[in-house]
Write a protein that holds these residues in place. Sequence first.
Motif, PDB file in Angstrom:
ATOM      1  N   CYS A   1      -2.979  -1.958  -0.180  1.00  0.00           N
ATOM      2  CA  CYS A   1      -2.225  -0.964  -0.916  1.00  0.00           C
ATOM      3  C   CYS A   1      -2.908   0.373  -0.655  1.00  0.00           C
ATOM      4  O   CYS A   1      -4.137   0.433  -0.604  1.00  0.00           O
ATOM      5  CB  CYS A   1      -2.258  -1.309  -2.407  1.00  0.00           C
TER       6      CYS A   1
ATOM      7  N   GLU B   1      -3.671   2.777  -2.405  1.00  0.00           N
ATOM      8  CA  GLU B   1      -4.621   3.187  -3.432  1.00  0.00           C
ATOM      9  C   GLU B   1      -5.788   2.221  -3.577  1.00  0.00           C
ATOM     10  O   GLU B   1      -6.760   2.514  -4.264  1.00  0.00           O
ATOM     11  CB  GLU B   1      -3.922   3.305  -4.802  1.00  0.00           C
ATOM     12  N   TYR B   2      -5.712   1.054  -2.931  1.00  0.00           N
ATOM     13  CA  TYR B   2      -6.745   0.035  -3.110  1.00  0.00           C
ATOM     14  C   TYR B   2      -7.928   0.321  -2.187  1.00  0.00           C
ATOM     15  O   TYR B   2      -7.744   0.636  -1.015  1.00  0.00           O
ATOM     16  CB  TYR B   2      -6.184  -1.363  -2.822  1.00  0.00           C
TER      17      TYR B   2
ATOM     18  N   CYS C   1      -2.976  -1.332  -8.741  1.00  0.00           N
ATOM     19  CA  CYS C   1      -3.327  -1.350  -7.314  1.00  0.00           C
ATOM     20  C   CYS C   1      -3.540  -2.787  -6.838  1.00  0.00           C
ATOM     21  O   CYS C   1      -3.129  -3.151  -5.731  1.00  0.00           O
ATOM     22  CB  CYS C   1      -4.588  -0.528  -7.061  1.00  0.00           C
TER      23      CYS C   1
END
Length: 471
Positions: A143, A145-146, A183
């Motif tokens: 992801c 944002e991960y 996330c």
Amino acid sequence: MKKKVLIVDDEISIGLLLSKFLTKNGFEVSNVTTGRTVLQILEKERFDLVLCDYRLDDTDGKEILIHIKENYPATGVIIITGYSDIKLAVELIKLGAFDYIVKPLYPDEILNTINKALETQEDLKSTQNFEHAGGNLSDFQDCPEYINGESDASVLLLKQIQLVAPTGYTVILTGKSGTGKECVAKTIHLNSARSKEPFIAMDCGSLTKDLAASEFFGHEKGAFTGAVFTKIGHFEQANGGTLFLDEIGNLSYEIQATLLRAVQERKIKRIGSTKEIDLDVRLIVATNENLVESIKKGSFREDLYHRFNEFSIHVPSLKYRDNDILIFAEHFLATVNKELNKNIEGFSDEVKKCLLTYHWPGNVRELKNVIRRIALLTDGNRIETHVLPLELGMSDYPKAEQDKKALLFQRELNNVKSLDLRNAAKEAEYTAILEVLKAVNFNKTKAAKILNIDRKTLYNKIKFVEIGDDV
């Protein structure tokens, strides 16, 4: 090859019935009646699954579970007991049990639980074989944002994501606010067979009883006052994909009942419609509350909890991921550099120390916001301490008011130095004043007497910062 199951029960009749049932369903079964015998047989023979009664004459299922998970981690464990105890069930799951079955035993339930446990063990073995072959658990679709960390907590989190993502299991994500549960949910979705289908996130924290059904299931035009158009609910939007329900613990008991029916039947109806819509949705839910405690208090349905809890992942707080803080900070800095068209190269050693010693009550979300703020305030190519929020510089003195005052004074002194508005003599003078103020607990009258100057002169020298009243 037949799967090997070991049954541990001091009631011989139950052991024989289970053995006969499982043998009929294609398993290779062995029976023992004591904990001591379990330890002996496991030294000589490997089993895919152990079905263990909690109460035995010479020990209990908890001790056997711990022994198996420490010495034979590839063996799954299911605990059987004669009474229901949510606290005990949660403890056993945390220790590594796949599930917890309460007597009386029902054949379909037992068989279904055993098959799920064996599937999970196969997934775990595949993950371990992948690692032994030189594979990298981080070779999966992130992801955006991960962020992959290096701490033990982050490595475990990544392995759990890798393990459950390809399955269709419903997942409960637990953890404090700001730890990045959404996330994690997105990352699970992106690494599932549903990755090309919708990922719909829904915040349950603000739902009222009147709005909940419409938000979950949608409504037809004219279904109620104000329904001037047809609305598709979140379940229907996520059909074929993944629905992420955040703050699930905040739902009212009435809404939980409505949600349970949809989860059980995999069908919904829009409000005002008689047409049933089939659902093919994977659910991932998140909470920062202790749902087991909520069940005890009667504010969360136990049956709904068990519907959700096919697999659980705890997303750790940032304070338990010391090795990740600077990794995350560098990632957020790179992101904000692009956003602000800056070229900040990194952090000073003093700033790094502050980042590492601060307790981060707001977790990853707070760290991200801090990096965005201090990057905006930075004009040079490195972030220095004078742009840090006050609380970060106080990380070593969370409860000392006098150190708070000292920090305020020192922060302003650093600003003065950085702007070259004071010569070396002035810098030495201000440093000396600070030491005296700290020594007298910031009593300005006493400080002025020690410094052999009047109180007004002292005020003039420190007027660029408010450090509080006399104590």
